[in-house]
Design a protein around this motif. Sequence first.
Motif, PDB file in Angstrom:
ATOM      1  N   GLN A   1      -6.391   1.989  -8.329  1.00 40.34           N
ATOM      2  CA  GLN A   1      -7.106   2.044  -7.976  1.00 40.34           C
ATOM      3  C   GLN A   1      -9.023   2.460  -6.867  1.00 40.34           C
ATOM      4  OE1 GLN A   1      -5.366   4.489  -5.789  1.00 40.34           O
ATOM      5  NE2 GLN A   1      -3.354   4.768  -6.535  1.00 40.34           N
ATOM      6  N   PHE A   2      -8.938   1.538  -7.895  1.00 39.80           N
ATOM      7  CA  PHE A   2     -10.350   1.430  -7.292  1.00 39.80           C
ATOM      8  C   PHE A   2     -10.334  -0.644  -6.798  1.00 39.80           C
ATOM      9  CE2 PHE A   2     -13.001   3.919 -10.249  1.00 39.80           C
ATOM     10  CZ  PHE A   2     -14.043   4.050  -9.294  1.00 39.80           C
TER      11      PHE A   2
ATOM     12  N   LEU B   1       4.436  -5.210   2.759  1.00 36.96           N
ATOM     13  CA  LEU B   1       5.728  -5.601   2.760  1.00 36.96           C
ATOM     14  C   LEU B   1       6.050  -6.698   2.562  1.00 36.96           C
ATOM     15  CD1 LEU B   1       8.179  -3.241   3.034  1.00 36.96           C
ATOM     16  CD2 LEU B   1       8.713  -4.389   5.046  1.00 36.96           C
ATOM     17  N   ILE B   2       6.527  -7.490   2.845  1.00 34.16           N
ATOM     18  CA  ILE B   2       6.848  -8.768   2.781  1.00 34.16           C
ATOM     19  C   ILE B   2       5.620  -8.989   1.059  1.00 34.16           C
ATOM     20  CG2 ILE B   2       6.340 -11.573   3.355  1.00 34.16           C
ATOM     21  CD1 ILE B   2       5.515 -10.735   6.206  1.00 34.16           C
ATOM     22  N   SER B   3       4.697  -8.516   1.411  1.00 32.17           N
ATOM     23  CA  SER B   3       4.236  -9.009  -0.777  1.00 32.17           C
ATOM     24  C   SER B   3       5.070  -8.582  -1.849  1.00 32.17           C
ATOM     25  CB  SER B   3       1.999  -8.723  -0.477  1.00 32.17           C
ATOM     26  OG  SER B   3       1.709  -9.763   0.346  1.00 32.17           O
ATOM     27  N   THR B   4       5.526  -7.458  -1.549  1.00 29.62           N
ATOM     28  CA  THR B   4       6.504  -6.209  -2.008  1.00 29.62           C
ATOM     29  C   THR B   4       7.413  -7.437  -2.677  1.00 29.62           C
ATOM     30  OG1 THR B   4       4.915  -4.722  -1.223  1.00 29.62           O
ATOM     31  CG2 THR B   4       6.971  -4.263  -2.715  1.00 29.62           C
ATOM     32  N   LEU B   5       7.629  -7.626  -1.090  1.00 30.60           N
ATOM     33  CA  LEU B   5       9.713  -8.120  -1.287  1.00 30.60           C
ATOM     34  C   LEU B   5       9.364  -9.532  -2.256  1.00 30.60           C
ATOM     35  CD1 LEU B   5      11.323  -7.815   2.103  1.00 30.60           C
ATOM     36  CD2 LEU B   5      11.433  -6.677  -0.412  1.00 30.60           C
ATOM     37  N   VAL B   6       8.204 -10.309  -2.070  1.00 30.63           N
ATOM     38  CA  VAL B   6       8.227 -10.955  -3.305  1.00 30.63           C
ATOM     39  C   VAL B   6       7.772 -11.017  -4.292  1.00 30.63           C
ATOM     40  CG1 VAL B   6       6.033 -13.065  -3.228  1.00 30.63           C
ATOM     41  CG2 VAL B   6       6.860 -13.035  -1.244  1.00 30.63           C
ATOM     42  N   SER B   7       7.142 -10.245  -4.661  1.00 36.44           N
ATOM     43  CA  SER B   7       7.427  -9.432  -6.251  1.00 36.44           C
ATOM     44  C   SER B   7       8.127  -9.355  -6.633  1.00 36.44           C
ATOM     45  CB  SER B   7       6.110  -7.986  -5.855  1.00 36.44           C
ATOM     46  OG  SER B   7       5.749  -7.724  -7.228  1.00 36.44           O
TER      47      SER B   7
ATOM     48  N   ALA C   1      -1.840  -8.735   0.724  1.00 34.30           N
ATOM     49  CA  ALA C   1      -1.045  -9.356  -0.107  1.00 34.30           C
ATOM     50  C   ALA C   1      -1.216  -9.357  -1.860  1.00 34.30           C
ATOM     51  CB  ALA C   1      -1.004 -10.761   0.058  1.00 34.30           C
ATOM     52  N   ALA C   2      -2.604  -9.072  -1.832  1.00 34.14           N
ATOM     53  CA  ALA C   2      -2.827  -9.612  -3.640  1.00 34.14           C
ATOM     54  C   ALA C   2      -2.230  -8.225  -3.740  1.00 34.14           C
ATOM     55  CB  ALA C   2      -3.407 -10.251  -3.338  1.00 34.14           C
TER      56      ALA C   2
ATOM     57  N   GLY D   1      -0.058  -3.224  -8.222  1.00 37.54           N
ATOM     58  CA  GLY D   1       0.592  -2.165  -7.257  1.00 37.54           C
ATOM     59  C   GLY D   1       2.011  -1.714  -6.715  1.00 37.54           C
ATOM     60  N   PRO D   2       3.105  -3.024  -6.964  1.00 33.64           N
ATOM     61  CA  PRO D   2       4.283  -2.126  -7.355  1.00 33.64           C
ATOM     62  C   PRO D   2       4.074  -2.752  -8.952  1.00 33.64           C
ATOM     63  CG  PRO D   2       4.441  -4.992  -6.787  1.00 33.64           C
ATOM     64  CD  PRO D   2       3.072  -3.474  -6.507  1.00 33.64           C
TER      65      PRO D   2
END
Length: 521
Positions: A274-275, A311-317, A427-428, A434-435
Amino acid sequence: MSSYKKNAFTYSIIVAIGSFVFGLDAVLISGGFKFITQEFNLTASQVGLIGSAPGIGVLIALPLTAYSANKIGRKLTLQIIAIFYVVSAIGSALAPSFLALFWFRFLGGLAFSSVTLASMYIGEIAPVAQRGKLVSMLQINMGVGFTLAYLINYWILQQMGSDTQWVIDLNLAETGWRWMLGIEIIPAVIWLLLLAIIPKSPAWLIYKGRIDEAKKSLSKVYPENEVDGQIQQMVDSVDGTEGSRSTMGQLKEIFGSKMRIVLILAMTLAIVQQFTGMNAVMIYAPTMFEQLGLGTDAAFSSTIWIGVIGLISTLVSLTLIDKFGRRPLVIGGLVLIIISISTVSYGFKQATYTVTPEAIVKMNNISEIEKLNAIVGKEFNSDIEFKNSLSDILGVESARDNSGLIFKETAHMNSILILLSILTFIAAFNFSIGPIMWVLLSEIFPISNRGVAIPLFALISSTVSALVQFLFPLEMEMFGATTTFIIYAGIVLVGLIILYKYLLETKGLSLEEIQTKLQRK
């Protein structure tokens, strides 16, 4: 794909729709802030309260969620949460005052615990090989919700200036923000209906001693020849922990010496996520982009990139998490976050603001804009100093309501550098902490205390989130963007050091193997 894998995927998708609704709820308000502020004549602290109301609500909801998840089960608790989303969306769209809007947004915060509970549920039904991907779907659905919310906000903003008949009939120019918030009603109702399909959590059924029901539930997501083995592992995790089934017993176990490393990891993940300032950026993005000198329309359109890149970054993850593991993505992502938000701070530090005669001509639709002739040619090196001067000359309301146009004509900065740094930060965050925080929280706690542990650390994370969201408008008003973002970078750096030392790789390990590695003998 085998039937049991399809079932695990289907149930996870249904539960993860709650994250999609969460994403809509969290971001739709961003498009309305400018209009809500004007309609209710809000101060910076009141804007912060509206922005942080869900975060405040979830502080109350999470302890109740922990109790409810253990008492009546994960499934029924999720259904109650879905009802909260529906009521909150209806009430927010119809709110007649600042206070009413705050309380309905607060009610929506009671439903924000859906993300926490969903990660718990998916972690308990997902086969080991699929667990990382399935839990990560929470962040994917959240990202879809974010992106769609920005698109909806931008589309409604475009229509608000139209003179077509349906816009006039709906009085969209005055009620646009209400439609932004009200659109959430549709997916919230759909989610509530779909939750009837999912089975009860097998881990919860074992926790309640209902072994036969647990076998039946687990057989939907595991091959028949593996069910008994999985059930036995879960039973072994629960056996001998009867005393820890009470909330206080579980808390004592979580804070006990055996779980010191788990405690450090969970606490650091919850605070650092969160920070980073992510939720503040997501919620106040249009306002922040206006300060880049983009203007209101371009500021709204630029927020769409936040959703798309997230969204794209999450899909990469999702594709990398079970291939490269949790640790490399988290550590690498935090390094990139520190670099990107430090660059944002640097970009704002280099900005200057100057009122020119040409700028005044372009702003001639602003009432009494000629008053700015008093500062024509004066260069301001601080956004705080410039905004204070505008408020003194034009009045607080005029300076606030016309900030988009004023910054567009007077700001001189490397807006492309700042915008790209913000998008890099997005993205990072979305391919790392994040996920992956939710994946790790669903992995590092044993069944015996997971029902309390995950909501507890989600509560800590939500407390920090509410604090960041409330303080962000005040920080931007009092300290400016430069100081605000460098504070975030410093806190993330401390978290990176801690996680680099303690975070182990959990890829490919069963929940029981992870706990054996983490718990001190």
